[in-house]
Enzyme design. Sequence first.
Site, mmCIF file in Angstrom:
data_model
loop_
_atom_site.group_PDB
_atom_site.id
_atom_site.type_symbol
_atom_site.label_atom_id
_atom_site.label_comp_id
_atom_site.label_asym_id
_atom_site.label_seq_id
_atom_site.Cartn_x
_atom_site.Cartn_y
_atom_site.Cartn_z
ATOM 1 N N HIS A 195 33.733 38.282 37.372
ATOM 2 C CA HIS A 195 34.280 38.704 38.664
ATOM 3 C C HIS A 195 33.330 38.352 39.805
ATOM 4 O O HIS A 195 33.759 38.097 40.921
ATOM 5 C CB HIS A 195 34.628 40.189 38.654
ATOM 6 C CG HIS A 195 35.883 40.450 37.891
ATOM 7 N ND1 HIS A 195 35.884 40.911 36.602
ATOM 8 C CD2 HIS A 195 37.178 40.233 38.228
ATOM 9 C CE1 HIS A 195 37.132 40.989 36.182
ATOM 10 N NE2 HIS A 195 37.937 40.583 37.144
ATOM 11 N N ARG A 302 43.852 42.237 43.889
ATOM 12 C CA ARG A 302 43.000 42.997 42.955
ATOM 13 C C ARG A 302 42.616 44.323 43.615
ATOM 14 O O ARG A 302 41.539 44.458 44.204
ATOM 15 C CB ARG A 302 41.747 42.191 42.616
ATOM 16 C CG ARG A 302 41.994 40.967 41.740
ATOM 17 C CD ARG A 302 40.670 40.297 41.395
ATOM 18 N NE ARG A 302 40.785 39.370 40.291
ATOM 19 C CZ ARG A 302 40.904 38.039 40.421
ATOM 20 N NH1 ARG A 302 40.937 37.488 41.614
ATOM 21 N NH2 ARG A 302 40.984 37.277 39.348
ATOM 22 N N ARG A 338 48.226 44.471 42.082
ATOM 23 C CA ARG A 338 47.844 44.849 40.734
ATOM 24 C C ARG A 338 47.245 46.251 40.772
ATOM 25 O O ARG A 338 46.369 46.526 41.585
ATOM 26 C CB ARG A 338 46.799 43.874 40.193
ATOM 27 C CG ARG A 338 46.285 44.386 38.853
ATOM 28 C CD ARG A 338 45.411 43.444 38.161
ATOM 29 N NE ARG A 338 44.076 43.406 38.704
ATOM 30 C CZ ARG A 338 43.177 42.513 38.313
ATOM 31 N NH1 ARG A 338 43.510 41.601 37.422
ATOM 32 N NH2 ARG A 338 41.976 42.519 38.800
ATOM 33 N N GLU A 439 47.161 39.157 29.188
ATOM 34 C CA GLU A 439 45.720 38.871 29.184
ATOM 35 C C GLU A 439 45.108 39.025 27.797
ATOM 36 O O GLU A 439 43.915 38.808 27.618
ATOM 37 C CB GLU A 439 44.975 39.837 30.101
ATOM 38 C CG GLU A 439 45.576 39.968 31.472
ATOM 39 C CD GLU A 439 44.680 40.706 32.437
ATOM 40 O OE1 GLU A 439 43.811 40.056 33.014
ATOM 41 O OE2 GLU A 439 44.857 41.921 32.615
ATOM 42 N N ASN A 462 41.812 34.314 32.693
ATOM 43 C CA ASN A 462 40.375 34.630 32.581
ATOM 44 C C ASN A 462 40.134 35.557 31.393
ATOM 45 O O ASN A 462 39.233 35.338 30.584
ATOM 46 C CB ASN A 462 39.869 35.314 33.852
ATOM 47 C CG ASN A 462 40.187 34.509 35.088
ATOM 48 O OD1 ASN A 462 40.352 33.297 35.002
ATOM 49 N ND2 ASN A 462 40.303 35.166 36.220
ATOM 50 N N ASP A 463 40.950 36.597 31.328
ATOM 51 C CA ASP A 463 40.796 37.522 30.205
ATOM 52 C C ASP A 463 41.423 36.966 28.935
ATOM 53 O O ASP A 463 40.913 37.187 27.842
ATOM 54 C CB ASP A 463 41.421 38.879 30.546
ATOM 55 C CG ASP A 463 40.446 39.722 31.355
ATOM 56 O OD1 ASP A 463 39.260 39.770 30.980
ATOM 57 O OD2 ASP A 463 40.857 40.305 32.365
ATOM 58 N N ARG A 473 33.309 36.755 29.278
ATOM 59 C CA ARG A 473 33.413 35.870 30.438
ATOM 60 C C ARG A 473 32.237 36.006 31.405
ATOM 61 O O ARG A 473 32.012 35.139 32.244
ATOM 62 C CB ARG A 473 34.735 36.113 31.173
ATOM 63 C CG ARG A 473 34.891 37.527 31.670
ATOM 64 C CD ARG A 473 36.307 37.836 32.088
ATOM 65 N NE ARG A 473 36.556 37.567 33.489
ATOM 66 C CZ ARG A 473 37.604 38.024 34.161
ATOM 67 N NH1 ARG A 473 38.534 38.753 33.547
ATOM 68 N NH2 ARG A 473 37.763 37.759 35.426
ATOM 69 N N CYS A 510 47.829 33.612 37.090
ATOM 70 C CA CYS A 510 46.992 34.039 38.222
ATOM 71 C C CYS A 510 45.510 34.007 37.879
ATOM 72 O O CYS A 510 44.682 34.456 38.659
ATOM 73 C CB CYS A 510 47.414 35.409 38.727
ATOM 74 S SG CYS A 510 47.177 36.714 37.514
HETATM 75 C C1 PEP Z 1 42.599 37.272 34.675
HETATM 76 O O1 PEP Z 1 42.097 37.952 33.775
HETATM 77 O O2 PEP Z 1 42.879 36.058 34.529
HETATM 78 C C2 PEP Z 1 42.896 37.866 35.988
HETATM 79 C C3 PEP Z 1 43.564 37.202 36.895
HETATM 80 O O3 PEP Z 1 42.402 39.104 36.251
HETATM 81 P P1 PEP Z 1 40.850 39.376 36.527
HETATM 82 O O4 PEP Z 1 40.171 38.048 36.708
HETATM 83 O O5 PEP Z 1 40.752 40.222 37.748
HETATM 84 O O6 PEP Z 1 40.418 40.091 35.292
HETATM 85 MG MG MG Z 2 42.047 40.090 33.996
#
Ligand code: PEP
Ligand code: MG
Length: 578
Positions: A195, A302, A338, A439, A462-463, A473, A510
């Site tokens: 993040h 977010r 979200r 995710e 990402n997750d 990550r 996303c």
């Molecule tokens: C993700 O996990 O891809 C996502 C968009 O949420 P975040 O990056 O805030 O965990």
């Molecule tokens: Mg996420």
Amino acid sequence: MTSFALHGVGVSGGIAIGRAQLVSHATLEVAHYTIDSGNVGAEIARFDNAVREVQRELEGLHATMTGGDAPAEFGAFLDVHWMILTDPTLSDTPKKIVAEQRCNAEWALVQQMNVLVEQFDTIDDPYLRERKADVVQVVERILKRLLGKPGPVTPAGAEQHTILVAHDLSPADVIQFKRHRYAAFLTDVGGATSHTAIVARSLAVPAVVATHNARQLIRENELLIVDGTNNVVIVNPDKSVLAEYRLKQGELSLERARLRRLITKPATSIDGVEIELQANIELPGDLLQTLENGASGIGLFRSEFLFLNREGLPSEDEQFEAFRSVAEGMRGKPVTIRTFDLGADKQASGLEGLARVAPNPALGLRAVRFCLAEPRLFLTQLRAILRASHYGKVKILVPMLVSVSEIDQTLAMIAQAKESLREEGIPFDSGVAIGGMIEIPAAVLAISAFLKRLDFLSIGTNDLIQYTLAVDRADDTVSHLYDPLHPAVLRLIAMAIAAADRAKVPIAVCGEMAGEARLTRLLLGLGLTNLSMHPAHLLSIKQRVLTTDIARARVLMARMHRIDDPVRLSKLLDKLNA
Ligand code: PEP
Ligand code: MG
């Protein structure tokens, strides 16, 4: 001065040239900026106010904690803090620094703290030497108060050429820099989709993480070139290197100017498919950048960032105002809020009493799991989102869902929030769309339950990558294993898109993959028509869409299912991007 290069992971592209500013311990990462001479008085008053507030805080603690069962040492401990706070070295000297250096109060205070801490280090008496921890704690109390009431917005100038060098920065630290205009960021640690990296990217300045020892090797005020595109930092460059990078910088700004012509153009592929290109935002302040880059909506707000860098938790009204300002600002375009994804690397100070020390926070009580465990907080936010839905096209997106029971419980909570608003006669959009983030691999494998119950889906790559590959990550030691092109990841994404298409449920991506131009055709070829990314990436992705023949991309991507060799896969990608 010797010139040398450091390598890391570029998380935000572009080139910056500037002077290093080293930032120290994570809790004391404070911004440094100059203030106009006319604002010095106000800055000193801001400092005085913060000190007074801490005095009141200590008095309050004394009154409530020193009676009854509280240990006797507690009173003595508060007395020590009181003495430190009221000592002129802490309550007066920073004001002199503000006046002399025309710097912000936070920076003056931290400078003075460093002086005091050094003095303590030279004391022989171990008891007295240990009191330096109390000095730091008192400084942290004052800083918290100062950060709650930010000073004047930084004038453009010095910061634009300042490159922050830190060992580590939390997402909460980085979000504070949105008020400033630093030229670039470097950190020793961090993964490409942590993040921290995501927020750094949203600042639209070059950033390189995982440099391992930049903080140690770089000295204050050294000249740096940060090339976020090529993952490199050059320290003390010689004249010819500097000239070359200035040239490249010029070319990049020309390219950016060219892209700006696309702002009002619809994102339609060569073969006529309309693609939604939406924005990911963290705070209402990101709205301007979103509009300036022609987003067709907000695909991910977010909302947990409203909970960071503050005392206590945001009230329903405060959250409502934030959501309403974004809903109204987008003038009827969709705004996907979200529900808060706190936990793991995003911890709100107001939740200290509720948070448990998790042995493995990424697999722990995070996001919707935390919301369902704390229904009062969840309801407060759901009411705020629903109230905002009266002022624009708001959608609700729920992160980290994995099971039917979580979906059902969440839907029941939303129904309860609606009912309470109805009873109070407060207007909201009763048809507000409710979506879930995909995710976790289990969510893809059991996607039919999601499709039956939810109005739309959004893949959080990402997750999804983190949980599919078991790669944290945020951990740079395993960032070489974090691979969006791993066949398992691509198959999961393909499966989710195909299943949603069959069920006629809208689906978006996303995660950070949506903002990577080299992956745009791959995603479009899998059938995706909605991508949400940082506003800074919208135009380069639009350019990619405009030059894509989606029918051809689909034919090529159909081959992907038979490929599990990374070399063949990368050849396929080259062909797609040719
Ligand atoms: C993700 O996990 O891809 C996502 C968009 O949420 P975040 O990056 O805030 O965990
Ligand atoms: Mg996420």
